[in-house]
Each structure stands twice: as C-alpha cells, then as structure tokens.
Design a protein around this motif. Structure first.
Motif, short mmCIF file in Angstrom:
data_model
loop_
_atom_site.label_atom_id
_atom_site.label_comp_id
_atom_site.label_asym_id
_atom_site.label_seq_id
_atom_site.Cartn_x
_atom_site.Cartn_y
_atom_site.Cartn_z
N ARG A 281 5.40 6.90 -4.33
CA ARG A 281 6.64 6.56 -5.32
C ARG A 281 6.37 5.62 -6.29
NH1 ARG A 281 10.34 3.99 -3.36
NH2 ARG A 281 12.07 4.88 -4.27
N GLY A 282 5.17 4.85 -6.16
CA GLY A 282 4.93 3.89 -7.19
C GLY A 282 5.18 2.41 -6.87
N GLY A 283 5.59 2.38 -5.69
CA GLY A 283 6.19 1.01 -5.31
C GLY A 283 7.06 1.06 -4.05
N SER A 284 7.28 -0.23 -3.40
CA SER A 284 8.10 -0.28 -2.33
C SER A 284 9.65 -0.04 -2.53
CB SER A 284 7.98 -1.70 -1.73
OG SER A 284 8.72 -1.98 -0.59
N HIS A 285 10.31 0.82 -1.63
CA HIS A 285 11.55 1.01 -1.74
C HIS A 285 12.33 -0.24 -1.50
CE1 HIS A 285 11.51 1.39 2.54
NE2 HIS A 285 12.74 1.17 2.52
N ASN A 288 9.14 -4.96 -1.81
CA ASN A 288 7.94 -5.59 -1.43
C ASN A 288 6.69 -5.16 -2.18
OD1 ASN A 288 9.35 -7.00 0.59
ND2 ASN A 288 9.23 -5.14 1.82
N ILE A 289 5.63 -5.92 -1.76
CA ILE A 289 4.25 -5.63 -2.51
C ILE A 289 3.91 -3.96 -2.76
CG2 ILE A 289 2.80 -5.91 -0.67
CD1 ILE A 289 1.98 -7.21 -4.19
N ALA A 290 3.51 -3.76 -4.02
CA ALA A 290 3.13 -2.36 -4.19
C ALA A 290 1.86 -2.13 -3.28
CB ALA A 290 3.08 -2.06 -5.58
N ALA A 291 1.62 -0.96 -2.97
CA ALA A 291 0.27 -0.47 -2.06
C ALA A 291 -0.74 -0.23 -3.31
CB ALA A 291 0.43 0.91 -1.40
N LEU A 313 -1.55 12.75 2.95
CA LEU A 313 -2.54 13.62 2.15
C LEU A 313 -2.29 13.26 0.67
CD1 LEU A 313 -5.15 15.09 2.30
CD2 LEU A 313 -3.28 17.19 2.24
N ASP A 314 -1.19 13.43 0.10
CA ASP A 314 -0.82 12.95 -1.11
C ASP A 314 -1.38 11.56 -1.76
OD1 ASP A 314 0.09 13.22 -3.99
OD2 ASP A 314 2.37 13.71 -3.30
N ALA A 315 -1.06 10.77 -0.87
CA ALA A 315 -1.42 9.30 -1.19
C ALA A 315 -2.78 9.07 -1.15
CB ALA A 315 -0.84 8.45 -0.27
#
Length: 382
Positions: A281-285, A288-291, A313-315
C-alpha cells in the motif's frame, strides 16, 4: 524414476546469495539435488524460466479469524473454516504458517475471545486427519493488559503446535495508541460506543494496564523461555520499549511503530518484522513508520502478510524492485529463511540439499508475481 522423485528444470533458482538458471530434484519430500544445468530427463517438469523460491514462512497472520466469523455474529463450522484458511495459505505460496490466535481481547463477544479454542482444535483436526495442505503452527498473541491473560496463557502454553508467543499492550497511551485521541477514534468507531460509554471503556483499559501489564509481561516471558518458545514484542515505539524487549530475550520485533524503535531492535539482534500490506500500500494504514523506509535503512528483516495473505509474495518482489531496496535473494529471505531462523526452524526456508521441499514456482506478469505451483514437503498443494 521413482514415484517419490520429481525434477524441475529450466527454472531461475533463488539461492541464498544469487539467482541461477538450473534444475532441482525433489526426492522423498526433500530437496535432493541442485544443478545449474538443465535436466534431460523426459519426465522433468519444464518451468519455462519461472522463478523457483523456497516456500514462504508466515509468522503472524490473523487471517483465520475471518473464516470463523465471516460476518458479525456469523459463526462458521470450524473444520470448513480451517480448511478454507489453509487453502488460501497454499494459494498464496505460504507453506509454513504460524496461525495467530489472541487471548485477552477487550471485546468479550469477539471471535478472538469466543472461538479461540475452536480455532486451535480445528487446526489440530485438519492436520491430524491429513487434510491440511501446508504446515500449521500456533502463534499465541497475549494482550498483557487484560486480567485473564496469564491464566489463559498457562492453559494453552503446552499446546504441541505452539511455537511463537507475542506480548501486546493495546491499552490507551501505549505503543500503537500513544495518542489517546487516536485510541478514542479507533475504538469508538469499532464498537459504536457513545461518548459516555467510551470514557468508561478507556478508564477500564487504563486501570487494567496499570494493574496487569508489567507482571504479565514478565511472567509470560519467563515461562516462554522455560518452554523454549520463541518470544516476540509487538508495536514497540520507544527506545525504552526496545530495551525492555531485549531484556526479556525477545527474538522478533513485530511491527515497531517508529524508525528509532526499528533501528534499535535491529541493532540489538532482534529480527524486525513489518507488514507486507504496508509495503504493497506504500505505507502504514495507521500512520506509523513505512516499511519501505526500513528497507532503505537496511533494518527490515522479516515480512508478514498480517491480514492479507497474498501480500507476502507481492511485497517480496516490490522490495526487490525498489531503487534502494534489497537484491532478490535478500528480499526472498525476509519471507523464507529469516522467519524460519527466528523461530528455530532449520529444515526449511532455503533452496539447499537436504531441506524440506517447500517450493514456490513464480511467474512475473507485468512485474506482478503470480503463483504457478506450490509444493509442501514435495507434495504439490496448489
């Protein structure tokens, strides 16, 4: 060729440090041979240049809950629910799953509270009956701020499939809910509480946290070590949280909410786990900190599908495609070798001779990874 042997050829083998074209032989449920040459055996399966990865290892997913309660107040038959969950794991390329079940829920009418034992029994049933496609373990999520948590933990701590325990505190003003306003917004929306009901709810959770959290955290951690169970923190936000987790011998730092906590956990030798949906998703819902930020800093160790199995798998391929991301073998390791190592499973998570033939054949379609075939212990399950 013996019936217990399969040969996969013309595949891109994702090894520990490189991707090579070659072949792989499955024999008696294990990886028997790896070769960089194509196989000439007439019965070999031609992978047509697809990737061949180790099967994914999922340490934290509450996906099972939605099958036991597909709608509010709708309970589904346990075996059917467990089998549907199992099928989704296999279809997502997950060959080892630590099914997360929670104790100490704030809502005594939730599926987590009412269906806890049914979920555990249903997993036991489908595995013992030979119906499960993949390897199921249990992850016990302990809400340390709730009065009954220690008692319930002790009732479940000797379950044979239990392999991971996480310590959570979702009380107001703690970790994920450091902001009381965010806490009020979340729980008022979730349970439809009036303003006066919400204030009573908040006060009760604050009282419980002050009374139970520290003692439950200390005692459960000690009992996990005595049983040899891997321990995980949850939503650590500060350096003090990280220091406490490290003191208790935590192996996995689940979903740290700040960059400082993630970096400190990584430095302390804890495997930093982030949600694959955060990557996709490009960030935390929850803000919080983005992966992706932790990938750029080189401190993201493990990915978890959390609430969306196909995200894992997508990530993996997304972080391999980031400009400042990981090389594909390192990205794959975040969902295979590293989670396996974190919980002491040395027989899977890599393409290496002698390990379990948990395998995933993946084809890229417009840069999106598609699951073509899945094997668990050499048996095709998808």
């Amino acid at each position: 060729m013996p019936m217990t042997e399969q040969i996969l050829t013309h595949a891109k083998l994702v090894l520990d440090d490189e991707v090579v074209a070659g072949s792989l032989v499955i024999r008696n449920g294990c990886i028997a041979e790896l070769d960089t040459a194509p196989s000439r055996h007439p019965a070999a399966i031609d992978c047509n240049g697809d990737y061949l990865l180790p099967g994914l290892v999922e340490l934290h997913t509450d996906n099972m809950e939605k099958y036991f309660q597909p709608r509010p107040r709708v309970a589904w038959p346990p075996r059917q629910a467990a089998l549907a969950h199992d099928a989704q794991m296999a279809a997502s390329g997950i060959t080892t799953v630590f099914d997360a079940v929670a104790i100490g829920d704030v809502n005594k009418t939730s599926v987590r509270h009412l269906a806890l034992e049914a979920m555990c029994r249903a997993i036991d049933h489908i595995v013992d009956a030979g119906l499960a496609r993949v390897d199921h373990r249990l992850h016990l999520r302990c809400e340390v701020s709730q009065p009954e948590t220690l008692t319930r933990f002790r009732e479940l701590a000797d379950l044979p499939r239990l392999g991971l325990v996480s310590l959570m505190d979702h009380a107001p003003g703690q970790r994920q809910f450091a902001s009381l306003e965010a806490y009020r917004t979340y729980y008022q929306g979730k349970y439809g509480l009036s303003d006066s009901e919400l204030e009573v709810f908040v006060e009760r959770q604050l009282t419980n946290s002050a009374r139970y959290s520290a003692e439950h955290r200390r005692l459960i951690a000690a009992e996990c070590h005595a049983r040899g169970l891997a321990l995980a923190s949850h939503d650590d936000a500060t350096l003090e949280h990280v220091a406490e987790s490290h003191e208790y011998g935590t192996r996995v730092a689940e979903f740290p909410t700040t960059q400082a906590a993630a970096e400190a956990s990584h430095r302390a030798g804890m495997a930093v786990m982030m949600g694959a949906p955060n990557v996709v998703r490009g960030g935390s819902h929850s803000g919080n900190i983005a992966a992706a930020t932790l990938v750029e800093q080189g401190v993201l160790d493990i990915l978890s599908s959390d609430y969306y199995p196909a995200a894992l798998l997508d990530a993996v391929f997304r972080i391999a495609g980031m400009e400042a991301g990981y090389a594909l073998p390192q990205a794959v390791a975040t969902a295979t070798r590293l989670p396996a190592e974190a919980v002491g499973l040395s027989d899977r998570g890599r393409l290496a001779e002698g390990l379990r033939a948990d395998l995933l054949r993946v084809r890229l379609c417009d840069d999106h990874p598609l699951v073509v075939r899945v094997w668990a212990s050499g048996r095709q399950v998808h």
